[in-house]
Design a protein around this motif. Structure first.
Motif, short mmCIF file in Angstrom:
data_model
loop_
_atom_site.label_atom_id
_atom_site.label_comp_id
_atom_site.label_asym_id
_atom_site.label_seq_id
_atom_site.Cartn_x
_atom_site.Cartn_y
_atom_site.Cartn_z
N TYR A 55 23.24 41.40 33.02
CA TYR A 55 23.28 40.19 33.88
C TYR A 55 22.30 40.00 34.76
N TRP A 56 21.41 40.07 34.67
CA TRP A 56 19.81 39.58 35.56
C TRP A 56 19.38 38.37 35.85
N GLN A 175 38.25 46.73 46.09
CA GLN A 175 37.92 45.36 45.63
C GLN A 175 37.63 45.33 44.23
N LYS A 176 37.68 46.95 43.28
CA LYS A 176 37.85 47.06 42.09
C LYS A 176 39.15 46.32 41.50
N ASP A 177 40.39 46.27 42.67
CA ASP A 177 41.71 46.23 41.73
C ASP A 177 41.45 44.35 41.78
N PHE A 178 40.89 43.96 43.43
CA PHE A 178 41.56 43.11 43.41
C PHE A 178 41.02 42.29 42.21
N GLU A 211 30.54 31.84 37.33
CA GLU A 211 31.28 32.94 35.60
C GLU A 211 30.61 34.03 35.32
N ALA A 212 28.70 34.37 35.24
CA ALA A 212 28.07 35.22 35.64
C ALA A 212 28.21 36.40 36.54
N GLU A 217 30.31 41.75 38.30
CA GLU A 217 31.04 42.45 39.24
C GLU A 217 31.14 43.30 38.64
N LYS A 218 32.00 43.04 37.97
CA LYS A 218 33.03 43.83 36.99
C LYS A 218 32.19 45.46 36.40
#
Length: 554
Positions: A55-56, A175-178, A211-212, A217-218
């Protein structure tokens, strides 16, 4: 590894940046600030180094946004207006898109303030924060959710820099859960809508960046939560945060605020018409600022039967006893009113045409064509007041103002004869009324005079035992073109439906003359006459002819 700290800070800045983009209309100062930003350049560098992500290209998209911004600043005044118009089109309901909140994107009929909002509110409480009161959007608005992530980013960095690894990991896991349970579920749909529907290149690029970024972030959070010895990596690194990027929509809450959540009940009249008296009294149950349900008022919930006995009315007629009910007979539209409150089609802010200048060219030829921009309530009220003054000064009175009074409006509305417009214009000298034929009123207005010899019109005033008179003396009721099962809802409630059954109980016959088998006819008619449309006058003349020729009239 100070570069990891820089990468984590770039995430914090990115969430805050996107939150500000969605929070309100773009300002000139924000546009000029974009030119000096390197958020996504730093973020893309971190992706390549720590996540090895594909995603760079986010940096390339942001470079495109900077180029677009430079072009906008060349004609900044016009650009700000165009961006405000696009903001209203995309996010304030004028473009037909869902409201930019999780509830609206995930609920049936795109309703706001649904279960996703409650889930998000619960997460905020568990973390110990709440939305600032002066931001009037719901907790699951895109700007608030993004800023909540920014807050979690900052708290994780601060904790790790102090050597508090368990606390830092707690915020990373949050953060990951949200992200996985909320943002990734609905934000890509929002971003896609923006990219495809935006009128300006600026917002189309914003949709692409959003969107990117959410997709990237995932991978980022999967990587960060898997790292070991985070404290060793971050400890003793100097951590500071740019004041211009501080969270403004989220703030810490006290324990008592976190423990809130009790259900409160309010009593409200939800009659449709401004002249309604006493109809549709409901109990509105509210939790955390959201309407849970609307129920008819049950008087026996608060008062004992002995207390109610003293105020309950009874009528005895033809050997039967009829009495008032222990609950309000609320009309169906009042019970589902919360769907209207949370509808994505509701105009929630004052708007004006983008090319309308009160003191200049008003472009009336563009009505229905040009776009809109949001204005403040103060500006909207000033415009209305100034226009009334202008008309009075120009024409000598407010009679030049045409008030459409078509009979029935919602309670407390300012327009319409039954609304508060009379209180507004009478002190100013009046206005010109445009009143359509009161076709829903004529039968009672004239018929009541002949039947009961009384002037008060309709069921809007205290009656003189008309119900008792009907129950005791009436043999037949003729309902010509009416449906008292439904059309009375606007004025009151479903009480007349109960009356219809009482009429039958004492042997009163009911004849309905109407082209359609309406609800009243289907439920109460002893005989239904399906008259052809526009032949009423012929039938009425035929009936009168028989009365006269056969000497049947009194």
């Amino acid at each position: 590894m100070p570069r990891l700290i820089n990468f984590m800070k770039s995430r914090w800045r990115a969430y805050n940046f996107l939150s500000e983009v969605y929070r309100k209309e773009i300002t000139e100062s924000f546009l000029r600030g974009v030119l000096n930003e390197s958020i996504f350049t730093e973020y893309s560098r971190g992706l390549q180094e720590f996540v090895e992500s594909e995603y760079w290209n986010i940096s390339a998209i942001f470079d495109d946004l900077i180029k677009c911004t430079r072009e906008l600043i060349d004609d900044v005044e016009r650009s700000i207006l165009k961006l405000a118009e696009d903001y209203a089109y995309l996010f304030l309901g004028l473009g037909g898109l869902p409201h930019p909140s999780e509830s609206s994107y995930l609920s049936e009929n795109s309703l706001m303030m649904q279960e996703p909002r409650d889930e998000v509110l619960g997460i905020y409480r568990n973390i110990g924060v709440r939305k600032c009161e002066d931001y009037r959007e719901p907790e699951d608005h895109i700007a608030v959710e993004l800023q909540f992530m920014a807050y979690l980013c900052r708290k994780s960095i601060e904790a790790l820099a102090k050597g508090e690894e368990s606390e830092g990991r707690r915020y990373l896991e949050a953060q990951k859960d949200f992200l996985h349970n909320h943002l990734t579920i609905w934000v890509p749909k929002l971003a896609k809508n923006i990219s495809e529907r935006a009128k300006t290149r600026f917002y189309r690029i914003v949709g692409c960046i959003t969107e990117a970024f959410i997709s990237a972030e995932k991978s980022v959070l999967d990587k960060l939560t898997s790292l070991t010895n985070l404290t060793d990596i971050c400890l003793e690194n100097e951590v500071s945060f740019d004041g211009s990027m501080q969270e403004t929509l989220i703030k810490q809450s006290s324990m008592s605020e976190r423990e809130k959540g009790e259900i409160k009940s309010y009593y409200k009249l939800l009659g449709l018409c401004g002249i309604a008296q006493g109809g549709n009294l409901v109990r509105v149950d509210v939790k955390d600022g959201r309407i849970l349900r609307i129920k008819p008022v049950h008087y026996d919930e608060k008062y004992s039967l002995e207390e109610l006995e003293r105020v309950q009315w009874r009528i005895e007629a033809r050997g039967k006893t009829f009495e008032s009910k222990m609950k309000e007979l609320v009309a169906p539209f009042a019970l589902v009113y919360k769907n209207r409150v949370y509808s994505p089609n509701r105009v929630r802010y004052p708007l004006k045409r983008v090319d309308w200048d009160q003191k200049g060219d008003r472009h009336p030829e563009n009505r229905g064509k040009s776009g809109y921009i949001r204005i403040s309530w103060d500006e909207a009220l000033d415009i209305i007041a100034d226009e009334i003054k202008r008309i009075k000064d120009k024409y000598g009175s407010t009679y030049a103002i045409l008030a459409l009074a078509d009979g029935h409006q919602q309670t407390k509305c300012i327009h319409g004869m039954h609304g508060t417009i009379t209180e507004l214009f009478i002190p100013l000298g009046g206005c010109t009324w445009a009143v359509r034929n009161p076709d829903s009123w004529e039968g009672w207005w004239w018929g009541a005079k002949h039947m009961w010899g009384m002037e008060p019109d309709g069921l809007q005033h205290p009656q003189t035992n008309l119900l008792l008179d009907i129950l005791e003396n009436t043999e037949l009721i003729l309902c010509w073109g009416c449906d008292y099962e439904t059309t009375t809802w606007g004025f009151g409630d479903q009480g007349l439906s109960v009356w219809g059954f009482w009429f039958r109980d004492v042997g009163i016959k009911q004849i309905f003359i109407c082209p359609d088998l309406n609800y009243g006819a289907a439920v109460h008619a002893d005989k239904w006459v399906p008259i052809r449309p526009n032949t009423d006058a012929a039938l009425q003349l035929a009936i009168a002819y028989v009365w006269i020729t056969e000497d049947l009239y009194d």
